[in-house]
Design a protein around this motif. Structure first.
Motif, PDB file in Angstrom:
ATOM      1  N   LYS A 196       0.808  -1.216   0.000  1.00  0.00           N
ATOM      2  CA  LYS A 196       0.000   0.000   0.000  1.00  0.00           C
ATOM      3  C   LYS A 196       0.844   1.271   0.000  1.00  0.00           C
ATOM      4  O   LYS A 196       0.459   2.286  -0.586  1.00  0.00           O
ATOM      5  CB  LYS A 196      -0.915  -0.016   1.217  1.00  0.00           C
ATOM      6  N   HIS A 197       2.007   1.227   0.651  1.00  0.00           N
ATOM      7  CA  HIS A 197       2.819   2.430   0.802  1.00  0.00           C
ATOM      8  C   HIS A 197       4.036   2.438  -0.117  1.00  0.00           C
ATOM      9  O   HIS A 197       5.015   3.137   0.148  1.00  0.00           O
ATOM     10  CB  HIS A 197       3.259   2.565   2.260  1.00  0.00           C
ATOM     11  N   ALA A 198       3.933   1.696  -1.204  1.00  0.00           N
ATOM     12  CA  ALA A 198       5.052   1.635  -2.151  1.00  0.00           C
ATOM     13  C   ALA A 198       5.388   3.031  -2.668  1.00  0.00           C
ATOM     14  O   ALA A 198       4.508   3.806  -3.050  1.00  0.00           O
ATOM     15  CB  ALA A 198       4.697   0.715  -3.316  1.00  0.00           C
ATOM     16  N   TYR A 199       6.653   3.353  -2.635  1.00  0.00           N
ATOM     17  CA  TYR A 199       7.196   4.608  -3.161  1.00  0.00           C
ATOM     18  C   TYR A 199       6.658   5.858  -2.458  1.00  0.00           C
ATOM     19  O   TYR A 199       6.654   6.938  -3.030  1.00  0.00           O
ATOM     20  CB  TYR A 199       6.981   4.687  -4.678  1.00  0.00           C
ATOM     21  N   GLN A 200       6.254   5.656  -1.201  1.00  0.00           N
ATOM     22  CA  GLN A 200       5.938   6.823  -0.381  1.00  0.00           C
ATOM     23  C   GLN A 200       6.421   6.641   1.061  1.00  0.00           C
ATOM     24  O   GLN A 200       6.086   7.439   1.937  1.00  0.00           O
ATOM     25  CB  GLN A 200       4.437   7.109  -0.382  1.00  0.00           C
ATOM     26  N   GLU A 201       7.253   5.634   1.285  1.00  0.00           N
ATOM     27  CA  GLU A 201       7.742   5.347   2.627  1.00  0.00           C
ATOM     28  C   GLU A 201       9.221   4.992   2.595  1.00  0.00           C
ATOM     29  O   GLU A 201       9.658   4.154   1.808  1.00  0.00           O
ATOM     30  CB  GLU A 201       6.967   4.178   3.250  1.00  0.00           C
ATOM     31  N   LEU A 202      10.002   5.634   3.452  1.00  0.00           N
ATOM     32  CA  LEU A 202      11.382   5.244   3.724  1.00  0.00           C
ATOM     33  C   LEU A 202      11.400   4.562   5.083  1.00  0.00           C
ATOM     34  O   LEU A 202      11.003   5.160   6.090  1.00  0.00           O
ATOM     35  CB  LEU A 202      12.306   6.459   3.751  1.00  0.00           C
ATOM     36  N   ARG A 203      11.841   3.325   5.136  1.00  0.00           N
ATOM     37  CA  ARG A 203      11.797   2.562   6.372  1.00  0.00           C
ATOM     38  C   ARG A 203      13.216   2.310   6.887  1.00  0.00           C
ATOM     39  O   ARG A 203      14.129   2.020   6.116  1.00  0.00           O
ATOM     40  CB  ARG A 203      11.064   1.245   6.147  1.00  0.00           C
ATOM     41  N   SER A 204      13.387   2.409   8.219  1.00  0.00           N
ATOM     42  CA  SER A 204      14.691   2.181   8.829  1.00  0.00           C
ATOM     43  C   SER A 204      14.506   1.364  10.098  1.00  0.00           C
ATOM     44  O   SER A 204      13.798   1.776  11.010  1.00  0.00           O
ATOM     45  CB  SER A 204      15.383   3.511   9.149  1.00  0.00           C
ATOM     46  N   TYR A 205      15.129   0.191  10.142  1.00  0.00           N
ATOM     47  CA  TYR A 205      14.971  -0.727  11.265  1.00  0.00           C
ATOM     48  C   TYR A 205      16.049  -0.473  12.321  1.00  0.00           C
ATOM     49  O   TYR A 205      17.164  -0.051  12.000  1.00  0.00           O
ATOM     50  CB  TYR A 205      15.049  -2.173  10.779  1.00  0.00           C
TER      51      TYR A 205
END
Length: 305
Positions: A196-205
Motif C-alpha cells: 500500500k505504501h510503495a514509493y511513499q515510505e522510507l523505512r529504517s529498522y
C-alpha cells in the motif's frame, strides 16, 4: 485545518474537504479581516527563524517549537518534547516543500491507519523521539523498547509529489521546485517498493536510530545535483544515541538522547522560549498584551484572564 482559510483570506493554500472554518468565515457579516495579518502571511523574506512556547492547563504539556521558513520551503519541529514517553497524536516535525510534498518521520505502533487507533501507522509516535533543530537542519533521535514489535521508524516520502528524487550513499534526496531535502539515518534506510505504501515510505529498522534532515534551495545551493554533492561531502558521525554533523552553512551540530544541543561548541537553547519570538512579534509567556508589527503597521492585542 487552515489551508482553506488561508486560501480564502489571502490567496495562498488550497481548498480541501475541511470546510467548517472556511464556510464560517465566508458567512460572517461583521468581521473585518486585519490587513496586517494578510501582509505578514504573504511576506516572503529570505528566511524567517521563529521560536515559540505554548502551555495548557497541564504544565506537563508545555511545548517549545521552532520554525524555519524560506520562500521555497519550511522546516518546523517541537524541541525535545517528552522523549521516550508514549505518544498520542503529536506531530513532532515536518519538512514542507508544497501542499503534497511533505516529509516527516514517525514510530508506528501498528499497521492500521484508522482513526480509532489514535497513534497509528502515520499519525503520531508510539515512543516520542528527542528532536532538536537549528534553522535548516533537524536531528531526531529514536530510542525504542527492546520488545517493540514493529521494530522500525519510517519517513513519509511521497515520490509522486516531488519533481525529482534520488537515493545515494545512504541518503534520500528530494526536490520540489527550488526546494531541496536530504534525509539519512544511523541505521540505513530503504524505499518501500511493494504494498500500500510503495514509493511513499522510507523505512529504517533498529531499536535505536537517528534521523538527520537537511534542507536547501537553489538560490543558496545551486542545482539539485550540486546540492546532493555538497550533502555527501559533509562529515556525519553517528554513535548509538548521539550524532555530530556538519551543515551546509559551515556549522557543526552535536546532539544526543541526553545532554544539551550544541552548535559550534556552544549550547543552543531548546526550551524556555518566549511565547513568540520572530520578526513580527515578541511576547513573553504569560502575557496580557501582544504587539504584532509589519512595516508601519501595528496591531495590539489585549488578553483578559
Amino acid at each position: 485545518a487552515t489551508s482553506g482559510i488561508s486560501r480564502l483570506m489571502w490567496g495562498m493554500g488550497v481548498f480541501n474537504h475541511h470546510i467548517r472554518g472556511v464556510v464560517s468565515l465566508a458567512c460572517m457579516q461583521e468581521y473585518e479581516f486585519p490587513r496586517i495579518i494578510q501582509n505578514i502571511a504573504v511576506d516572503l523574506p529570505e528566511e524567517i527563524w521563529s521560536r515559540e512556547r505554548h502551555a495548557s492547563d497541564n504544565p506537563e504539556e508545555m511545548v517549545n517549537k521552532v520554525t524555519y521558513k524560506t520562500p521555497d520551503y519550511m522546516l518546523c519541529s517541537a524541541q525535545s518534547y517528552h522523549p521516550g514517553e508514549r505518544g498520542d497524536q503529536q506531530h513532532i516535525w515536518q519538512a514542507t516543500m508544497g501542499p503534497a510534498a511533505v516529509v516527516f518521520v514517525t514510530h508506528p505502533p501498528c499497521e492500521s491507519e484508522k482513526n480509532p487507533h489514535r497513534t497509528n501507522f502515520w499519525c503520531g509516535n508510539y515512543m516520542l523521539p528527542r528532536v532538536a533543530q537549528w534553522k535548516d537542519v533537524l536531528i531526531a533521535i529514536h530510542d525504542l523498547s527492546e520488545d517493540d514489535w514493529m521494530g522500525f521508524t519510517h519517513a513519509y516520502f511521497p515520490i509522486h509529489a516531488f519533481d525529482q528524487y534520488d537515493l545515494r550513499e545512504g541518503w534520500a534526496f528530494a526536490r520540489k521546485g527550488d526546494a531541496y531535502l536530504a534525509l539519512t539515518t544511523s541505521q540505513g534506510l530503504e524505499l518501500t517498493a511493494t504494498g500500500k505504501h510503495a514509493y511513499q515510505e522510507l523505512r529504517s529498522y533498529g531499536e535505536y536510530n537517528i534521523w538527520v534532515c537537511h534542507m536547501g534551495r537553489a538560490g543558496l545551493d545551486g542545482d539539485f545535483d550540486a546540492f546532493q554533492d555538497k550533502i555527501l561531502a559533509l562529515d556525519v558521525k553517528f554513535e548509538d544515541l548521539s550524532v555530530q554533523c556538519d551543515t551546509l552553512r559551515g556549522e557543526t551540530l552535536a546532539f544526543g538522547w541526553q545532554g544539551p544541543f550544541m552548535r559550534d561548541g556552544k549550547q543552543q537553547a531548546i526550551s524556555g522560549f518566549k511565547h513568540y519570538e520572530n520578526p513580527y512579534c515578541v511576547a513573553e509567556l504569560p502575557t496580557t498584551e501582544m504587539d504584532i508589527r509589519f512595516g508601519e503597521w501595528l496591531m495590539r492585542l489585549h488578553f483578559s484572564e
